[in-house]
Scaffold this motif. Structure first.
Motif, PDB file in Angstrom:
ATOM      1  N   TYR A  78       0.836  -1.205   0.000  1.00 31.29           N
ATOM      2  CA  TYR A  78       0.000   0.000   0.000  1.00 31.29           C
ATOM      3  C   TYR A  78       0.868   1.251   0.000  1.00 31.29           C
ATOM      4  N   ALA A 137     -10.286   5.206  -1.977  1.00 31.77           N
ATOM      5  CA  ALA A 137     -10.155   3.974  -2.752  1.00 31.77           C
ATOM      6  C   ALA A 137     -10.865   4.088  -4.106  1.00 31.77           C
ATOM      7  N   ARG A 138     -12.002   4.789  -4.135  1.00 36.38           N
ATOM      8  CA  ARG A 138     -12.735   4.929  -5.390  1.00 36.38           C
ATOM      9  C   ARG A 138     -11.972   5.766  -6.418  1.00 36.38           C
ATOM     10  N   LYS A 140      -8.791   5.826  -6.617  1.00 34.21           N
ATOM     11  CA  LYS A 140      -7.535   5.091  -6.811  1.00 34.21           C
ATOM     12  C   LYS A 140      -6.321   5.756  -6.140  1.00 34.21           C
ATOM     13  N   GLN A 143      -5.374   1.580  -2.261  1.00 38.39           N
ATOM     14  CA  GLN A 143      -5.935   0.322  -2.740  1.00 38.39           C
ATOM     15  C   GLN A 143      -7.068  -0.107  -1.816  1.00 38.39           C
ATOM     16  N   TRP A 144      -7.905  -1.035  -2.334  1.00 35.64           N
ATOM     17  CA  TRP A 144      -9.069  -1.473  -1.563  1.00 35.64           C
ATOM     18  C   TRP A 144      -8.664  -2.265  -0.320  1.00 35.64           C
ATOM     19  N   CYS A 147      -8.044   0.254   2.230  1.00 32.18           N
ATOM     20  CA  CYS A 147      -9.331   0.787   2.653  1.00 32.18           C
ATOM     21  C   CYS A 147      -9.993  -0.141   3.673  1.00 32.18           C
TER      22      CYS A 147
END
Length: 179
Positions: A78, A137-138, A140, A143-144, A147
């Motif tokens: 991350y 995260a949406r 970018k 990263q998810w 998140c």
């Protein structure tokens, strides 16, 4: 200059100030009294506290929440520290409740408008703390996986704050009428 002496297991007791005629002897006594204070420190820290286990448990859960937050930022995959801005939400979350607790009158059984406004603002802060990593995260920025770790940390931290107010917020003995 005040000196302290060890009072036979009863802690420290204050002794009158030393005279300037014994200058070097006075500094030796002060160093020795500092040593006694350092030796007595663990006994002062371990004084009886009725909610010690609850406080230790809340501290432990707070550390777990912050660990999730740090993992979401610092893991090698991350490596982005933007989620640390949720620390601002952690800091301002209890402020509306504390202000409303001081301003509202506790004599009425119904809830006051001040307290309801504090609940509304606190809810907005908590929802913002959960929405901030999702937005990052949406777009970018993170990263998810990061998140998810930040959201897990948010859950643990906010339950810790809630637990603190449930355990320690009820019995407020302080009143402004005492002044």
């Amino acid at each position: 200059m005040l000196r302290w002496r060890h009072a036979g297991g009863k802690g420290l007791s204050r002794v009158t100030s030393c005279s300037s005629a014994r200058g070097s002897n006075c500094s030796a006594l002060l160093r020795r009294s500092t040593l006694w204070w350092l030796l007595e420190l663990p006994f002062f820290v371990m004084a009886p506290c009725p909610n010690r286990k609850a406080l230790v448990g809340l501290s432990f859960t707070g550390v777990i929440g912050l660990t999730f937050l740090m993992l979401g930022c610092a893991l090698e995959n991350y490596g982005v520290y933007w989620p640390l801005f949720v620390l601002i939400f952690y800091a301002i979350c209890p402020i509306p409740h504390l202000i409303a607790k001081r301003l509202s009158d506790d004599t009425d059984a119904a809830s006051s408008a001040c307290r309801e406004l504090a609940y509304f603002v606190t809810t907005g802060i908590v929802v913002s703390a959960f929405g901030f990593p999702v937005i990052l995260a949406r777009v970018k920025v993170i990263q998810w996986g990061a998140c998810g770790l930040v959201l897990a940390g948010n859950s643990v931290i906010f339950f810790t704050v809630l637990g603190f107010f449930l355990l320690f917020g009820g019995g407020d003995d302080f009143s402004w009428e005492q002044w």
